[in-house]
Design a protein around this motif. Structure first.
Motif, mmCIF file in Angstrom:
data_model
loop_
_atom_site.group_PDB
_atom_site.id
_atom_site.type_symbol
_atom_site.label_atom_id
_atom_site.label_comp_id
_atom_site.label_asym_id
_atom_site.label_seq_id
_atom_site.Cartn_x
_atom_site.Cartn_y
_atom_site.Cartn_z
ATOM 1 N N LYS A 113 -2.166 1.222 8.579
ATOM 2 C CA LYS A 113 -1.679 0.325 7.570
ATOM 3 C C LYS A 113 -2.420 -1.203 7.410
ATOM 4 O O LYS A 113 -2.858 -1.453 6.490
ATOM 5 C CB LYS A 113 -0.142 0.495 7.673
ATOM 6 C CG LYS A 113 0.448 -0.333 6.464
ATOM 7 C CD LYS A 113 1.989 -0.279 6.879
ATOM 8 C CE LYS A 113 2.796 -1.056 6.038
ATOM 9 N NZ LYS A 113 4.289 -1.096 6.368
ATOM 10 N N ILE A 118 0.946 -1.063 0.143
ATOM 11 C CA ILE A 118 -0.103 0.068 0.034
ATOM 12 C C ILE A 118 0.874 1.377 0.043
ATOM 13 O O ILE A 118 1.926 1.447 0.606
ATOM 14 C CB ILE A 118 -0.906 0.005 1.168
ATOM 15 C CG1 ILE A 118 -1.768 -1.203 1.409
ATOM 16 C CG2 ILE A 118 -1.865 1.346 1.156
ATOM 17 C CD1 ILE A 118 -2.614 -1.336 2.443
ATOM 18 N N GLU A 119 0.500 2.323 -0.773
ATOM 19 C CA GLU A 119 1.309 3.594 -0.895
ATOM 20 C C GLU A 119 1.156 4.140 0.419
ATOM 21 O O GLU A 119 0.489 4.481 1.100
ATOM 22 C CB GLU A 119 0.682 4.247 -1.929
ATOM 23 C CG GLU A 119 0.591 4.152 -3.489
ATOM 24 C CD GLU A 119 1.981 4.115 -3.962
ATOM 25 O OE1 GLU A 119 2.621 4.950 -3.496
ATOM 26 O OE2 GLU A 119 2.135 3.010 -4.775
ATOM 27 N N PRO A 120 2.414 4.799 0.860
ATOM 28 C CA PRO A 120 2.386 5.316 2.152
ATOM 29 C C PRO A 120 1.597 6.707 2.324
ATOM 30 O O PRO A 120 1.071 7.150 3.237
ATOM 31 C CB PRO A 120 4.018 5.998 2.192
ATOM 32 C CG PRO A 120 4.819 5.203 1.291
ATOM 33 C CD PRO A 120 3.788 4.759 0.205
ATOM 34 N N ASP A 121 1.239 7.088 1.130
ATOM 35 C CA ASP A 121 0.219 8.429 1.035
ATOM 36 C C ASP A 121 -0.981 7.978 1.416
ATOM 37 O O ASP A 121 -1.853 8.624 2.134
ATOM 38 C CB ASP A 121 0.092 8.829 -0.290
ATOM 39 C CG ASP A 121 1.577 9.787 -0.656
ATOM 40 O OD1 ASP A 121 2.207 10.032 0.191
ATOM 41 O OD2 ASP A 121 1.470 10.502 -1.864
ATOM 42 N N VAL A 122 -1.454 6.806 1.035
ATOM 43 C CA VAL A 122 -2.993 6.359 1.265
ATOM 44 C C VAL A 122 -2.886 5.869 2.666
ATOM 45 O O VAL A 122 -3.910 6.291 3.411
ATOM 46 C CB VAL A 122 -3.150 4.908 0.515
ATOM 47 C CG1 VAL A 122 -4.322 4.299 0.775
ATOM 48 C CG2 VAL A 122 -2.918 5.375 -1.009
#
Ligand code: ZN
Ligand code: ZN
Length: 166
Positions: A150, A40-44
């Motif tokens: 997360k 998963i993208e850190p921004d998300v």
């Protein structure tokens, strides 16, 4: 020294799988989820953590900021002593209630075991007081809240009940 990939605890050794390390079998069980969560993208993740942080408290439904707060307990009976540390996702007011509860029960029930009750009761008292006077930064989600966000995202992605979610 390494950190457990699931709970973040510092440990020696641990259980290794595919470059990840886990402190206990219980943490090891989250491996599937954790390997998904790393995609998963850190921004998300940050956006979701911020959403939890600024949302209502899951315990009292009051206003935030919401974060992970810890409280500590101990009780003893003769040669037996049990201590625990619990994490709770809540606002500061609910956290203070649990920490004060932990403090009172530790003060009343912690001492009555030899030797660990006498040794660890002051430790748990200090931990509760430290948690009460040094809450997580109210301006931004803590690292442990981000870790929780997360894993929650990963469980949504990997849940077979919602295969069409992006
Ligand atoms: Zn762990
Ligand atoms: Zn609350």
């Amino acid at each position: 020294m390494a950190r457990c990939s699931a709970c973040g605890r510092i440990m020696l050794g641990g259980i290794r799988i595919d470059g990840y390390r886990y402190c206990t079998q219980r943490c090891r069980k989250s491996h599937a989820l954790i390997s998904v969560s790393d995609m998963i993208e850190p921004d998300v993740i940050n956006a979701f953590a911020t959403q939890i942080h600024s949302g209502p408290c899951p315990k009292c439904k009051g206003s935030g900021p919401v974060d992970i707060h810890k409280h500590y307990q101990i009780w003893s009976a003769l040669v037996m002593t049990r201590w625990s540390s619990r994490s709770q996702v809540s606002c500061r007011r609910c956290a203070l209630k649990s920490q004060a509860g932990g403090l009172v029960s530790t003060l009343l029930l912690g001492w009555w075991g030899f030797p660990w009750g006498l040794i660890f009761t002051p430790v748990q008292i200090c931990r509760n007081i430290t948690a009460m006077v040094r809450p997580p930064n109210p301006a931004a989600p803590s690292d442990s809240l981000k870790r929780l966000a997360k894993l929650q995202l990963a469980s949504r992605v990997s849940s077979p009940a919602s295969p069409r979610q992006p």
